[in-house]
Design a protein around this motif. Structure first.
Motif, PDB file in Angstrom:
ATOM      1  N   LEU A 151      26.120 -25.350   2.308  1.00 39.02           N
ATOM      2  CA  LEU A 151      26.623 -24.943   0.995  1.00 39.02           C
ATOM      3  C   LEU A 151      26.159 -25.898  -0.100  1.00 39.02           C
ATOM      4  N   SER A 152      26.091 -27.190   0.210  1.00 42.62           N
ATOM      5  CA  SER A 152      25.606 -28.169  -0.768  1.00 42.62           C
ATOM      6  C   SER A 152      24.153 -27.873  -1.139  1.00 42.62           C
ATOM      7  N   ASN A 153      23.352 -27.503  -0.147  1.00 41.73           N
ATOM      8  CA  ASN A 153      21.950 -27.162  -0.404  1.00 41.73           C
ATOM      9  C   ASN A 153      21.833 -25.884  -1.244  1.00 41.73           C
ATOM     10  N   LYS A 154      22.705 -24.911  -0.963  1.00 39.62           N
ATOM     11  CA  LYS A 154      22.716 -23.678  -1.764  1.00 39.62           C
ATOM     12  C   LYS A 154      23.043 -23.989  -3.216  1.00 39.62           C
ATOM     13  N   LEU A 155      24.052 -24.833  -3.405  1.00 41.90           N
ATOM     14  CA  LEU A 155      24.472 -25.185  -4.769  1.00 41.90           C
ATOM     15  C   LEU A 155      23.381 -25.970  -5.484  1.00 41.90           C
ATOM     16  N   GLU A 160      19.133 -26.228  -9.632  1.00 46.49           N
ATOM     17  CA  GLU A 160      17.727 -26.459  -9.963  1.00 46.49           C
ATOM     18  C   GLU A 160      17.096 -25.236 -10.638  1.00 46.49           C
ATOM     19  N   ASN A 161      17.655 -24.062 -10.354  1.00 41.89           N
ATOM     20  CA  ASN A 161      17.111 -22.832 -10.951  1.00 41.89           C
ATOM     21  C   ASN A 161      17.208 -22.821 -12.475  1.00 41.89           C
ATOM     22  N   ILE A 162      18.116 -23.622 -13.028  1.00 40.31           N
ATOM     23  CA  ILE A 162      18.264 -23.696 -14.485  1.00 40.31           C
ATOM     24  C   ILE A 162      16.961 -24.189 -15.128  1.00 40.31           C
ATOM     25  N   ASP A 189      24.523 -14.828 -16.498  1.00 37.00           N
ATOM     26  CA  ASP A 189      25.504 -13.993 -15.785  1.00 37.00           C
ATOM     27  C   ASP A 189      25.186 -13.947 -14.293  1.00 37.00           C
ATOM     28  N   GLU A 190      23.902 -13.818 -13.974  1.00 42.88           N
ATOM     29  CA  GLU A 190      23.497 -13.813 -12.562  1.00 42.88           C
ATOM     30  C   GLU A 190      23.762 -15.171 -11.912  1.00 42.88           C
ATOM     31  N   HIS A 191      23.502 -16.230 -12.678  1.00 40.26           N
ATOM     32  CA  HIS A 191      23.764 -17.593 -12.191  1.00 40.26           C
ATOM     33  C   HIS A 191      25.251 -17.760 -11.870  1.00 40.26           C
ATOM     34  N   GLU A 192      26.110 -17.315 -12.778  1.00 40.61           N
ATOM     35  CA  GLU A 192      27.555 -17.462 -12.574  1.00 40.61           C
ATOM     36  C   GLU A 192      28.040 -16.603 -11.418  1.00 40.61           C
ATOM     37  N   SER A 193      27.437 -15.442 -11.224  1.00 40.50           N
ATOM     38  CA  SER A 193      27.793 -14.594 -10.092  1.00 40.50           C
ATOM     39  C   SER A 193      27.469 -15.302  -8.771  1.00 40.50           C
ATOM     40  N   SER A 194      26.321 -15.971  -8.729  1.00 37.09           N
ATOM     41  CA  SER A 194      25.936 -16.729  -7.534  1.00 37.09           C
ATOM     42  C   SER A 194      26.862 -17.920  -7.318  1.00 37.09           C
ATOM     43  N   MET A 195      27.281 -18.564  -8.408  1.00 33.01           N
ATOM     44  CA  MET A 195      28.234 -19.676  -8.315  1.00 33.01           C
ATOM     45  C   MET A 195      29.564 -19.200  -7.729  1.00 33.01           C
TER      46      MET A 195
END
Length: 250
Positions: A151-155, A160-162, A189-195
Motif C-alpha cells: 500500500l505504501s508503494n501504491k501511495l 509521484e503522478n502529480i 478528481d481521478e487522483h482523489e478517487s484513487s486516494m
C-alpha cells in the motif's frame, strides 16, 4: 448546512466518544475480575471484543462513504493534533502497530508480574502468552508488514503522478498560477478517487489485522489488549492537544 470538513470532523469525534465509552466498559469488566468477581467469563470477554470489532467496522464503513466527499481532508485531518498527524499512515495508524503493542504489553506484564508468574498465580493476561501464540503473532506481523509495503508503494506512485502528465504539463502551460482548468479538475478528481481506494484498502487491512490478532489471543487477553490500545489512542489525542497548546497552535 454543514461543510464537508465539519461532517468529517463530527465522524471523528463520534468515533472518539465510542472509544472512550468502550474503554470504560472494558475497564469495568477487568476491575470486577481483579476484585474477585466471577462475571468476566470467556463469553463476556468475547462479546466485549466483538463489540469493539463491530464498532470499528461501522467506523470504516462510514469513512469509506465520506472519503468520496473530501479524501484530502481525511489524509490531512484538521481535527487531529500535529502530533497525531505526524504519526499517520494512509490516514490512520499502521496495522503493524497492533502487533508492536502486543509485544510491548507481553514484556511489561511479565516483568511486572514476575513473582506471580513464578508462583503460578497470574492467569489469562498478556503476560501469560504461549509460545504457539507468539509464533502466530510473528507470522501475522510479517504478513502485515508486507501488505503495508504494498500500500505504501501504491501511495508513493500516486503521489509521484502529480509530477507527470497531465497535471504537471497543464500547470506549466498556465498563463496565470492557479488558473482553473477542466482538464486539471478531471485529473485531480481521478487522483482523489484513487486516494479513496487506497484508504479503503488500508482500513480493511487495519480491521483484518485486528480481527486476526484477537483470534490468536484468548478472550481475556483480547480485552487486555483493547484496553491498552484504546488508552493509547485517547492519550495520544490529549497529549497532542497539550503539545499544540505549548507551541501556540491552539
Amino acid at each position: 448546512m454543514a461543510s464537508d470538513d465539519q461532517i468529517l470532523q463530527r465522524c471523528f469525534h463520534e468515533w472518539m466518544a465510542i472509544q472512550e465509552q468502550e474503554l470504560n466498559q472494558l475497564l469495568q469488566a477487568l476491575n470486577q475480575k481483579e476484585n474477585g468477581g466471577d462475571d468476566l467469563t470467556e463469553t463476556s470477554c468475547t462479546q466485549l471484543t466483538e463489540k469493539s470489532i463491530n464498532s470499528f467496522q461501522e467506523y470504516i464503513d462510514k469513512r469509506a462513504q465520506l472519503s468520496r466527499l473530501d479524501i484530502s481532508g481525511l489524509f490531512s485531518p484538521s481535527w487531529n493534533t500535529a502530533l497525531e498527524k505526524s504519526l499517520l499512515w494512509v490516514a490512520g495508524c499502521r496495522p503493524s502497530m497492533y502487533i508492536r503493542l502486543t509485544y510491548a504489553l507481553c514484556g511489561s506484564q511479565v516483568e511486572f508480574q514476575l513473582s506471580d508468574i513464578i508462583q503460578g498465580l497470574a492467569r489469562g493476561n498478556l503476560g501469560q502468552i504461549s509460545a504457539t501464540q507468539l509464533r502466530m503473532i510473528n507470522d501475522l506481523h510479517m504478513k502485515t508488514i508486507k501488505e503495508e509495503e504494498k500500500l505504501s508503494n501504491k501511495l508513493a506512485g500516486l503521489q509521484e503522478n502529480i509530477a507527470d502528465q497531465p497535471i504537471a504539463i497543464v500547470a506549466k502551460r498556465m498563463s496565470r498560477v492557479g488558473e482553473t482548468s477542466g482538464e486539471v479538475d478531471h485529473a485531480l478528481d481521478e487522483h482523489e478517487s484513487s486516494m479513496a481506494n487506497i484508504l479503503q484498502e488500508a482500513d480493511k487491512l487495519r480491521l483484518s489485522t485486528l480481527k486476526e490478532l484477537l483470534s490468536i489471543l484468548t478472550p481475556l487477553q483480547g480485552v487486555d489488549f483493547l484496553v491498552a490500545s484504546k488508552k493509547l489512542h485517547l492519550c495520544m489525542h490529549e497529549w497532542g492537544k497539550t503539545r499544540d497548546n505549548r507551541h501556540g497552535r491552539i
